[in-house]
Every structure is written in structure tokens, then in C-alpha cells.
Design a protein around this motif. Structure first.
Motif, PDB file in Angstrom:
ATOM      1  N   CYS A   1       0.796  -1.232   0.000  1.00 13.22           N
ATOM      2  CA  CYS A   1       0.000   0.000   0.000  1.00 13.22           C
ATOM      3  C   CYS A   1       0.830   1.285   0.000  1.00 13.22           C
ATOM      4  O   CYS A   1       0.280   2.368  -0.145  1.00 13.22           O
ATOM      5  CB  CYS A   1      -0.970   0.009   1.182  1.00 13.22           C
ATOM      6  SG  CYS A   1      -0.173   0.278   2.786  1.00 13.22           S
ATOM      7  N   GLY A   2       2.154   1.181   0.187  1.00  7.83           N
ATOM      8  CA  GLY A   2       3.010   2.364   0.185  1.00  7.83           C
ATOM      9  C   GLY A   2       3.125   3.078   1.513  1.00  7.83           C
ATOM     10  O   GLY A   2       3.892   4.029   1.645  1.00  7.83           O
TER      11      GLY A   2
ATOM     12  N   TYR B   1       4.976  -5.739  10.346  1.00  6.11           N
ATOM     13  CA  TYR B   1       3.675  -5.598   9.692  1.00  6.11           C
ATOM     14  C   TYR B   1       3.336  -4.136   9.458  1.00  6.11           C
ATOM     15  O   TYR B   1       3.752  -3.248  10.194  1.00  6.11           O
ATOM     16  CB  TYR B   1       2.572  -6.278  10.503  1.00  6.11           C
ATOM     17  CG  TYR B   1       2.364  -5.693  11.882  1.00  6.11           C
ATOM     18  CD1 TYR B   1       1.382  -4.732  12.100  1.00  6.11           C
ATOM     19  CD2 TYR B   1       3.123  -6.105  12.969  1.00  6.11           C
ATOM     20  CE1 TYR B   1       1.173  -4.189  13.350  1.00  6.11           C
ATOM     21  CE2 TYR B   1       2.929  -5.576  14.226  1.00  6.11           C
ATOM     22  CZ  TYR B   1       1.955  -4.622  14.412  1.00  6.11           C
ATOM     23  OH  TYR B   1       1.763  -4.077  15.654  1.00  6.11           O
ATOM     24  N   CYS B   2       2.586  -3.904   8.393  1.00  2.09           N
ATOM     25  CA  CYS B   2       2.122  -2.572   8.030  1.00  2.09           C
ATOM     26  C   CYS B   2       0.866  -2.273   8.842  1.00  2.09           C
ATOM     27  O   CYS B   2      -0.089  -3.047   8.824  1.00  2.09           O
ATOM     28  CB  CYS B   2       1.815  -2.526   6.530  1.00  2.09           C
ATOM     29  SG  CYS B   2       1.077  -0.968   5.989  1.00  2.09           S
ATOM     30  N   GLU B   3       0.871  -1.154   9.541  1.00  4.53           N
ATOM     31  CA  GLU B   3      -0.300  -0.782  10.333  1.00  4.53           C
ATOM     32  C   GLU B   3      -1.480  -0.376   9.457  1.00  4.53           C
ATOM     33  O   GLU B   3      -2.620  -0.456   9.887  1.00  4.53           O
ATOM     34  CB  GLU B   3       0.041   0.357  11.289  1.00  4.53           C
ATOM     35  CG  GLU B   3       0.839  -0.095  12.482  1.00  4.53           C
ATOM     36  CD  GLU B   3       0.824   0.962  13.554  1.00  4.53           C
ATOM     37  OE1 GLU B   3       1.361   2.056  13.324  1.00  4.53           O
ATOM     38  OE2 GLU B   3       0.250   0.680  14.614  1.00  4.53           O
ATOM     39  N   SER B   4      -1.211   0.029   8.236  1.00  9.65           N
ATOM     40  CA  SER B   4      -2.268   0.499   7.367  1.00  9.65           C
ATOM     41  C   SER B   4      -3.054  -0.647   6.725  1.00  9.65           C
ATOM     42  O   SER B   4      -4.279  -0.691   6.810  1.00  9.65           O
ATOM     43  CB  SER B   4      -1.674   1.392   6.284  1.00  9.65           C
ATOM     44  OG  SER B   4      -2.678   1.888   5.444  1.00  9.65           O
ATOM     45  N   CYS B   5      -2.349  -1.599   6.092  1.00  6.54           N
ATOM     46  CA  CYS B   5      -3.055  -2.658   5.358  1.00  6.54           C
ATOM     47  C   CYS B   5      -2.924  -4.038   5.991  1.00  6.54           C
ATOM     48  O   CYS B   5      -3.617  -4.964   5.599  1.00  6.54           O
ATOM     49  CB  CYS B   5      -2.569  -2.711   3.909  1.00  6.54           C
ATOM     50  SG  CYS B   5      -0.906  -3.353   3.695  1.00  6.54           S
TER      51      CYS B   5
ATOM     52  N   LEU C   1      14.561  -3.973   5.852  1.00  2.00           N
ATOM     53  CA  LEU C   1      14.305  -5.149   5.011  1.00  2.00           C
ATOM     54  C   LEU C   1      12.849  -5.159   4.535  1.00  2.00           C
ATOM     55  O   LEU C   1      12.558  -5.479   3.391  1.00  2.00           O
ATOM     56  CB  LEU C   1      14.581  -6.436   5.790  1.00  2.00           C
ATOM     57  CG  LEU C   1      16.040  -6.763   6.085  1.00  2.00           C
ATOM     58  CD1 LEU C   1      16.116  -7.957   7.037  1.00  2.00           C
ATOM     59  CD2 LEU C   1      16.806  -7.036   4.806  1.00  2.00           C
ATOM     60  N   PHE C   2      11.939  -4.793   5.419  1.00  4.37           N
ATOM     61  CA  PHE C   2      10.516  -4.771   5.095  1.00  4.37           C
ATOM     62  C   PHE C   2      10.208  -3.757   3.990  1.00  4.37           C
ATOM     63  O   PHE C   2       9.438  -4.029   3.085  1.00  4.37           O
ATOM     64  CB  PHE C   2       9.717  -4.435   6.364  1.00  4.37           C
ATOM     65  CG  PHE C   2       8.225  -4.423   6.172  1.00  4.37           C
ATOM     66  CD1 PHE C   2       7.511  -5.611   6.098  1.00  4.37           C
ATOM     67  CD2 PHE C   2       7.521  -3.238   6.099  1.00  4.37           C
ATOM     68  CE1 PHE C   2       6.127  -5.612   5.953  1.00  4.37           C
ATOM     69  CE2 PHE C   2       6.149  -3.214   5.959  1.00  4.37           C
ATOM     70  CZ  PHE C   2       5.456  -4.414   5.887  1.00  4.37           C
TER      71      PHE C   2
END
Length: 67
Positions: free
Chosen positions: A9-10, A41-45, A64-65
Motif C-alpha cells: 500500500c506504500g 507488519y504494516c499498520e495500514s493494510c 528489510l521490510f
């Protein structure tokens, strides 16, 4: 230079969490959780990646993520 972010998601909002999991065979039977990972982990998606805790260094896991 292109800006980095979540590959899905950017977003640039990422968090980490440590988890332990059972393996197979006897470790699964006796619920021995010796497989340790750091999850980024991405908090947005919610997109997540697992990194082996023993082979990862804490300071660059977020890098790295984001690629």
C-alpha cells in the motif's frame, strides 16, 4: 531516489512483534515453541513478513521490510 514504503500500500507505518511457533514432529506433539520470529507488519493494510529471530538484527528489520 524513489521513496520506500509498504510493498502493498506504500504506507510508512510499520511495527514489529516477536512470535514463537511450534515445529513438526515431537516439538508439535509437546507444544515446544522453539521457532522464534520477528514479524514486521504494516499498520495500514496489515501486510506482514516473518524474519528468523536468530539471523536478524533488530536495527535493520524495518529496512528489510521496506526494501
Amino acid at each position: 531516489m524513489a521513496e520506500k514504503g509498504c510493498i502493498k500500500c506504500g504506507s510508512k507505518d510499520a511495527k514489529t512483534k516477536e512470535v514463537a511457533m511450534t515445529g513438526t514432529g515431537l516439538s508439535k506433539m509437546f507444544d515446544v515453541q522453539h521457532n522464534q520470529f520477528v514479524v514486521v507488519y504494516c499498520e495500514s493494510c496489515g501486510y506482514s513478513e516473518f524474519y528468523n529471530k536468530q539471523s536478524s538484527t533488530g536495527s535493520n528489520i524495518i529496512d528489510l521490510f521496506f526494501g
